[in-house]
Each structure stands twice: as structure tokens, then as C-alpha cells.
Design an enzyme around this catalytic site. Sequence first.
Site, PDB file in Angstrom:
ATOM      1  N   SER A   1      -9.449 104.032  66.528  1.00  0.00           N
ATOM      2  CA  SER A   1     -10.126 105.319  66.319  1.00  0.00           C
ATOM      3  C   SER A   1      -9.252 106.484  66.756  1.00  0.00           C
ATOM      4  O   SER A   1      -8.438 106.373  67.670  1.00  0.00           O
ATOM      5  CB  SER A   1     -11.434 105.373  67.095  1.00  0.00           C
ATOM      6  OG  SER A   1     -12.266 104.294  66.764  1.00  0.00           O
TER       7      SER A   1
HETATM    8  N1  SAH Z   1     -12.821 101.970  68.819  1.00  0.00           N
HETATM    9  C1  SAH Z   1     -12.105 100.939  68.092  1.00  0.00           C
HETATM   10  C2  SAH Z   1     -12.467 101.049  66.627  1.00  0.00           C
HETATM   11  C3  SAH Z   1     -12.138  99.872  65.816  1.00  0.00           C
HETATM   12  S1  SAH Z   1     -12.666  99.993  64.145  1.00  0.00           S
HETATM   13  C4  SAH Z   1     -10.632 101.171  68.314  1.00  0.00           C
HETATM   14  O1  SAH Z   1     -10.298 102.303  68.673  1.00  0.00           O
HETATM   15  O2  SAH Z   1      -9.824 100.271  68.147  1.00  0.00           O
HETATM   16  C5  SAH Z   1     -14.270  99.272  64.238  1.00  0.00           C
HETATM   17  C6  SAH Z   1     -14.340  97.833  64.587  1.00  0.00           C
HETATM   18  O3  SAH Z   1     -15.681  97.413  64.343  1.00  0.00           O
HETATM   19  C7  SAH Z   1     -13.446  96.911  63.761  1.00  0.00           C
HETATM   20  O4  SAH Z   1     -12.636  96.175  64.621  1.00  0.00           O
HETATM   21  C8  SAH Z   1     -14.440  96.010  63.017  1.00  0.00           C
HETATM   22  O5  SAH Z   1     -13.987  94.681  62.864  1.00  0.00           O
HETATM   23  C9  SAH Z   1     -15.643  96.076  63.937  1.00  0.00           C
HETATM   24  N2  SAH Z   1     -16.906  95.726  63.295  1.00  0.00           N
HETATM   25  C10 SAH Z   1     -17.358  96.048  62.041  1.00  0.00           C
HETATM   26  N3  SAH Z   1     -18.574  95.523  61.832  1.00  0.00           N
HETATM   27  C11 SAH Z   1     -18.905  94.848  62.968  1.00  0.00           C
HETATM   28  C12 SAH Z   1     -20.042  94.083  63.365  1.00  0.00           C
HETATM   29  N4  SAH Z   1     -21.088  93.896  62.560  1.00  0.00           N
HETATM   30  N5  SAH Z   1     -20.031  93.545  64.609  1.00  0.00           N
HETATM   31  C13 SAH Z   1     -18.991  93.702  65.440  1.00  0.00           C
HETATM   32  N6  SAH Z   1     -17.891  94.413  65.128  1.00  0.00           N
HETATM   33  C14 SAH Z   1     -17.848  94.982  63.904  1.00  0.00           C
END
Ligand code: SAH
Length: 220
Positions: A67
Site C-alpha cells: 500500500s
Molecule cells: N497493507 C498491505 C496491502 C496488501 S494488498 C501492504 O502494504 O502490503 C491487500 C492484500 O489483501 C493482498 O495481499 C491480498 O492477497 C489480500 N487479500 C485479498 N482478499 C483477501 C481475503 N479475502 N482474505 C485475506 N486477505 C485477502
Amino acid sequence: MQLQGVGMTSQRTRQRLAQRLMDQGVSNIAVLDIMSATPRHIFLDEALSHRAYEDTALPIGYGQTLSQPYIVARMTEILIGASSSLDCVLEVGTGSGYQTAVLAQVVKKLYSVERIKPLQDKARERIRRLGFRNVEFKHADGGFGWAEKGPFNAILSAAAPRIVPEELKAQLAPNGVLVIPVGGDRQELQLIVRKGDTDKFMTQVIEPVKFVPLLAGVTR
Ligand code: SAH
């Protein structure tokens, strides 16, 4: 990779990032301090680490992104401002673990759920390296929350559902808050607050955002 960082990953670079966040309207001093103290470069592959302090989302593999610092700071600030307690907090979508690391510094106990196993494994290792001991991880579909560990004073989702999962609202403690991006092509960041110990919720729209979608099921 070095924890402290040099050159483009140095403390000075992080302080410039905190200054930029302040210019963008992030005002919580504790959050700004944490943003300038938390190394973002260790959450990226080495080839991208020199870009870690740009205020943009960056790829972490599996079609997912780290993010943007602004949104991490903003969501953390909203969480702090809106909740009466941060004793027990749930994060949906661990990803790289960067938001996890920031949250670990403001909450007592953090539970973090990720559906992509290799991302979770890397994130867990980074959080361990940074020395945070108040985080528990689970490989699961976070759309269902983590009922055994709730109810939660706050829930933060880093992935956007089209409609807010009822399970997440149900797992909020009295006066608990949910910060979550909602929508498809067009998304908005919502702050949802449980009214006391009732089953009534108040929804406030914060601002337009762009997150990866909340997907169903898990990936090995
Ligand atoms: N704050 C994190 C954002 C990662 S992007 C960072 O800065 O790295 C969002 C994440 O949500 C991804 O890794 C994706 O795999 C996860 N995600 C999407 N749907 C999900 C679900 N149903 N349960 C758990 N994780 C999920």
C-alpha cells in the site's frame, strides 16, 4: 537486507516521507513518528527497495501491491481517532506486512489474516525480524474475520469488497470501528462504527481510494 538502510533507504529519506505525509494532511504525531521509524524497504524485493519511500503503491508479487504510505498512515490515523480502545485489532490482507508493522506499534494485540500463503510467510518473517511479538497470523479468507479471536475493538481491511462482509461487522466489539475500502472500479474508504453494544452501525465515507479486491477463498 539492512534494517536501518542507507542512501535511498536511509532514516533521512524516511523523514522526508513523513514530511510529505504531513503536507498531505496526516496530522497524528504518533503515526508520523511511526512512519519515519518503520523501514519500508524490507517489505519489498531488493530490486525495488530503492523506491520504498516514494509515496506510491509497489508490486509485491502474486498481483498484489504494497500500500501507498499515505493510505497506510491515513487508515492508521483514522483507526486511532475513532476507536476507544486498540487492545484487540484485526487486519484483513497482510500483504507484505508493512501496514501490519505500523499497526503493531499502536495496538496491544494484532491479528492478521492473508489468503496468499507465500505472502503471509514472508510477512511473518519480516515482522519477526523487526522484533514485534504482539502479532498473530492466519492463512484464511479474511472476509470471514477471525471469530475465535474477536470481538475486535477495530478492524482494518487492506482489500476492497464490493459490499461490506456482515461477518466483519458482527465481530466488532461495542463501539468497535471498521476501516475498509468498498467498491469495484470506483471505491471509497468507509469508517463503520458500531453504536454502543447494539446491532446498529454508523457509516462515514472518508475519501475515494484504490485498493486490490477482497477475493474469496485461499491460495497455497
Ligand atoms: N497493507 C498491505 C496491502 C496488501 S494488498 C501492504 O502494504 O502490503 C491487500 C492484500 O489483501 C493482498 O495481499 C491480498 O492477497 C489480500 N487479500 C485479498 N482478499 C483477501 C481475503 N479475502 N482474505 C485475506 N486477505 C485477502
